[in-house]
Design a protein around this motif. Structure first.
Motif, mmCIF file in Angstrom:
data_model
loop_
_atom_site.group_PDB
_atom_site.id
_atom_site.type_symbol
_atom_site.label_atom_id
_atom_site.label_comp_id
_atom_site.label_asym_id
_atom_site.label_seq_id
_atom_site.Cartn_x
_atom_site.Cartn_y
_atom_site.Cartn_z
ATOM 1 N N SER A 19 0.550 -7.167 4.631
ATOM 2 C CA SER A 19 0.991 -6.050 3.784
ATOM 3 C C SER A 19 2.503 -6.122 3.622
ATOM 4 O O SER A 19 3.178 -6.938 4.253
ATOM 5 C CB SER A 19 0.596 -4.702 4.406
ATOM 6 N N TYR A 76 2.676 -15.740 2.048
ATOM 7 C CA TYR A 76 1.616 -16.030 1.082
ATOM 8 C C TYR A 76 1.367 -17.530 0.971
ATOM 9 O O TYR A 76 0.222 -17.994 0.903
ATOM 10 C CB TYR A 76 1.991 -15.483 -0.298
ATOM 11 N N GLU A 81 3.273 1.279 -4.248
ATOM 12 C CA GLU A 81 2.682 0.999 -5.557
ATOM 13 C C GLU A 81 2.848 2.190 -6.499
ATOM 14 O O GLU A 81 2.751 2.039 -7.718
ATOM 15 C CB GLU A 81 1.189 0.660 -5.417
ATOM 16 N N TYR A 109 2.018 -3.835 -2.065
ATOM 17 C CA TYR A 109 1.969 -5.105 -2.790
ATOM 18 C C TYR A 109 3.211 -5.260 -3.660
ATOM 19 O O TYR A 109 3.741 -6.352 -3.825
ATOM 20 C CB TYR A 109 0.693 -5.116 -3.632
ATOM 21 N N HIS A 112 -5.169 -7.367 1.388
ATOM 22 C CA HIS A 112 -3.797 -6.867 1.269
ATOM 23 C C HIS A 112 -3.859 -5.366 1.446
ATOM 24 O O HIS A 112 -4.469 -4.655 0.645
ATOM 25 C CB HIS A 112 -3.183 -7.226 -0.085
ATOM 26 N N VAL A 134 -7.910 -5.557 -2.127
ATOM 27 C CA VAL A 134 -6.641 -4.840 -2.061
ATOM 28 C C VAL A 134 -6.879 -3.337 -1.963
ATOM 29 O O VAL A 134 -7.884 -2.814 -2.438
ATOM 30 C CB VAL A 134 -5.755 -5.135 -3.288
ATOM 31 N N LEU A 161 -4.310 -6.227 -10.920
ATOM 32 C CA LEU A 161 -4.933 -6.715 -9.688
ATOM 33 C C LEU A 161 -6.440 -6.870 -9.870
ATOM 34 O O LEU A 161 -7.063 -6.128 -10.639
ATOM 35 C CB LEU A 161 -4.639 -5.762 -8.526
ATOM 36 N N TRP A 166 -4.011 0.149 -2.259
ATOM 37 C CA TRP A 166 -2.594 0.507 -2.384
ATOM 38 C C TRP A 166 -2.137 1.332 -1.195
ATOM 39 O O TRP A 166 -2.910 1.974 -0.504
ATOM 40 C CB TRP A 166 -2.346 1.264 -3.679
#
Length: 612
Positions: free
Chosen positions: A183, A195, A269, A213, A209, A263, A305, A265
């Motif tokens: 994260s 990454y 975000e 992000y 994740h 993912v 995403l 949030w």
């Protein structure tokens, strides 16, 4: 987690941490939705499903559309996949028009195959995208085979995208699963070497994740990686530009191209320390109403995403469940936008913190979590969510019964409840909500539950107990009394607390449930899971100051099936690194950067560290 309004060289929250420490000087099928922006900046979510299939393709071409733009395009944001089911996976890309002079949609085709050369094709179909969805393409490709690796790419107006690799979820008995999670990746803070390192592991089944992000700040940083736009993002155009900037990073593209991602949030975000009805870093007088800003951030998130909408008419719901054979049920939560009550004003605001009516998840999501835990028959139950679950406190063990001293209970609560909470934005600020989750694990007699978290930019491995500071409830030496375990991932780049690294053993003494603490390194956690045990490994990169994907194993902790407690395991699990073919298809970080550098310069004409 709190951060400075305008990021500077050292974040306010890190200084605050030092001061407080006394050390300072069954997923549902997708139904496509779009958000239409009005002149006043508000967002109207509209259902745009054409209902032409049992699972619709967002961005799919409409055979009745008479005109398609022939503009020159580029695929400068790579490809991605996510939300894998046993028969489906979401495929994503963005088609970037160059000097487009018409308002026509852009059409193209996508291919899914069993081999990297894309010769063994299983499906080939059309897609369409336009400015309403910022030229992003998202295909929920169903009718696939469980537990199968696929390769895919997109083609538009003669331009071909990179080839991505993805995988559907298996069914039935499986021997092993390898899931990586991380994260907190603030672009100006450093290079995304974490990454790049994760992308080279061909044996990873899935990447999680757990939030942050992107970051909303207008940070400049010190490495020539300034945020674009160069101000705090508020409008839909701002959020889209920020997502686009992050997606141009070659190391993030490599990760997305190598593994499917799930993912959720966190706050950045949208904006720092957000909750369901507001945020610390939102000023209505100058930034408009919160509901509209939240909706704009959510729209951009869905556009950029590879996430499947569980309830298209309620896109703020992202809590959902995935299964990986009979081995793992992955229960993904939202601790941020859908149900969170406002944070306490400070760690000393005990009347708010200990209010049993307050919730972090919202009572609807709490009930859903209870249901999912109850009906799970998987060997391991992973709860993927954003913020640290177990306490991080300074104080004394529970030695006094508050019922004996009612007149002093408010003042003594900071001591007898295990000490003062250092961060009221995490579960420490909502102890009643945390207690309800642990109670469900206890009441149902559940074993093999692991909580996964991020947000705090640092690494932690700890036992989960309803009262870890009470030796009558939890034995820190043997782990007896633990109900579950927790792993907290370090950040990709966002600044940790290296100043406090020498004091990590002291933190463990004050928090006896903690088995491992690292406050300085950047990396990820790799879960190696079998029926017999779950092993959580901490992997760190050597630097984020320059591109360098080299990594090192730090340590790992194992929980044996049925034990619900952690034991240190100093060796890494056996895993194969990327094959030569995969490494070649991903390319080196240097080669990817060289290839994309002109794109970065063209797309970022506008040219501080922040905590979570």
């Amino acid at each position: 987690m709190s951060g400075p309004r305008k990021p500077a060289g050292h974040s306010a929250s890190r200084r605050g941490f030092l001061r407080r420490a006394g050390l300072a000087g069954s997923s549902l099928a997708i139904t496509p939705w779009l958000a239409a922006c009005h002149d006043d900046g508000s967002v109207d979510l509209r259902n745009t499903s054409d209902d032409k299939d049992d699972r619709n393709d967002e961005g799919s071409a409409d055979p009745g559309m008479p005109a398609i733009s022939d503009a020159v395009v580029r695929f400068e944001h790579g490809v991605a996949s996510g939300d894998p089911l046993t028969d489906a996976v979401v495929l994503w890309t963005r088609v970037t028009p160059q000097d487009k002079s018409d308002d026509l949609p852009i059409g193209g085709r996508y291919v899914v195959a069993r081999d990297e050369s894309l010769s063994d094709i299983v499906v080939e179909d059309d897609f369409r995208t336009d400015a309403r969805r910022d030229y992003t393409v998202k295909i929920d490709r169903n009718r696939l085979v469980p537990g199968t690796t696929y390769f895919y790419r997109f083609i538009a107006n003669g331009t071909v995208s990179p080839v991505g690799r993805t995988r559907t979820a298996p069914v039935g008995p499986i021997e092993r699963a390898r899931i990586a999670f991380t994260s907190c990746s603030q672009y100006p803070d450093g290079y995304f070497n974490v990454y790049a390192a994760m992308a080279t592991h061909a044996d990873i089944d899935l990447v999680l994740h757990l939030g942050d992000y992107i970051y909303e700040y207008g940070s400049a940083g010190e490495l020539g990686r300034a945020h674009a736009p160069d101000h705090e993002i508020v409008t839909l155009a701002d959020y889209r530009m920020r997502h686009a900037q992050y997606k141009r990073d070659p190391d993030l593209q490599a990760l997305h191209g190598a593994h499917p991602m799930i993912v959720v949030w966190d706050d950045h975000e949208s904006t720092n320390d957000s909750w369901k009805d507001g945020a610390e870093n939102h000023q209505p007088d100058t930034e408009g109403d919160w509901v509209s800003r939240k909706a704009r951030s959510i729209q951009a998130y869905y556009e950029w995403l590879p996430i499947r909408a569980v309830e298209p008419e309620r896109p703020e719901r992202i809590y959902r469940r995935f299964s990986w054979g009979n081995l793992v049920d992955l229960i993904m939560l939202d601790t941020r936008l859908i149900g969170r009550d406002q944070q306490a004003s400070s760690p000393l605001d005990s009347s708010t913190i200990y209010d049993e009516r307050r919730t972090l998840l919202g009572f609807e999501q709490e009930a859903w979590l209870t249901t999912e835990l109850t009906r799970s028959v998987a060997q391991w139950k992973l709860i993927g969510q954003q913020v640290m679950f177990m306490p991080l406190r300074l104080g004394l063990p529970r030695l006094i019964d508050l019922e004996l001293l009612p007149a002093l209970s408010d003042k003594l609560s900071l001591l007898t409840e295990g000490g003062i909470a250092l961060n009221v934005d995490q579960w420490d600020g909502y102890p009643a909500a945390r207690g309800r989750v642990i109670d469900q694990i206890r009441i149902q007699g559940l074993n093999n539950v692991a909580v996964l978290a991020g947000d705090i930019h640092t690494s932690w491995a700890q036992d989960v107990s309803e009262d870890p500071n009470n030796p009558l409830v939890y034995n820190p030496i043997t782990g007896e009394g633990a109900r579950a375990v927790e792993f907290v991932s370090p950040s990709v780049t966002s600044s940790g607390l290296p100043e406090l690294q020498p004091l990590r053993d002291s933190l463990r003494l004050l928090n006896p449930h903690m088995k491992y603490v690292d406050l300085a390194n950047h990396g990820y956690v790799l879960l190696d899971i079998t029926a017999e045990r779950l092993q959580g490994e901490f992997w760190y990169v050597n630097t984020i100051a320059e591109r360098d994907a080299s990594e090192r194993f730090a340590t790992s902790f194992v929980t044996v099936s049925g034990d619900n407690r952690l034991q240190e395991q100093r060796t890494a699990s056996t895993g194969e690194t990327a094959t030569a073919d995969l490494a070649q298809s991903i390319g080196t970080a240097e080669a990817r950067n060289d290839a994309l550098e002109p794109v970065v310069r063209e797309a970022s004409p506008q040219t501080a560290l922040a905590s979570a």
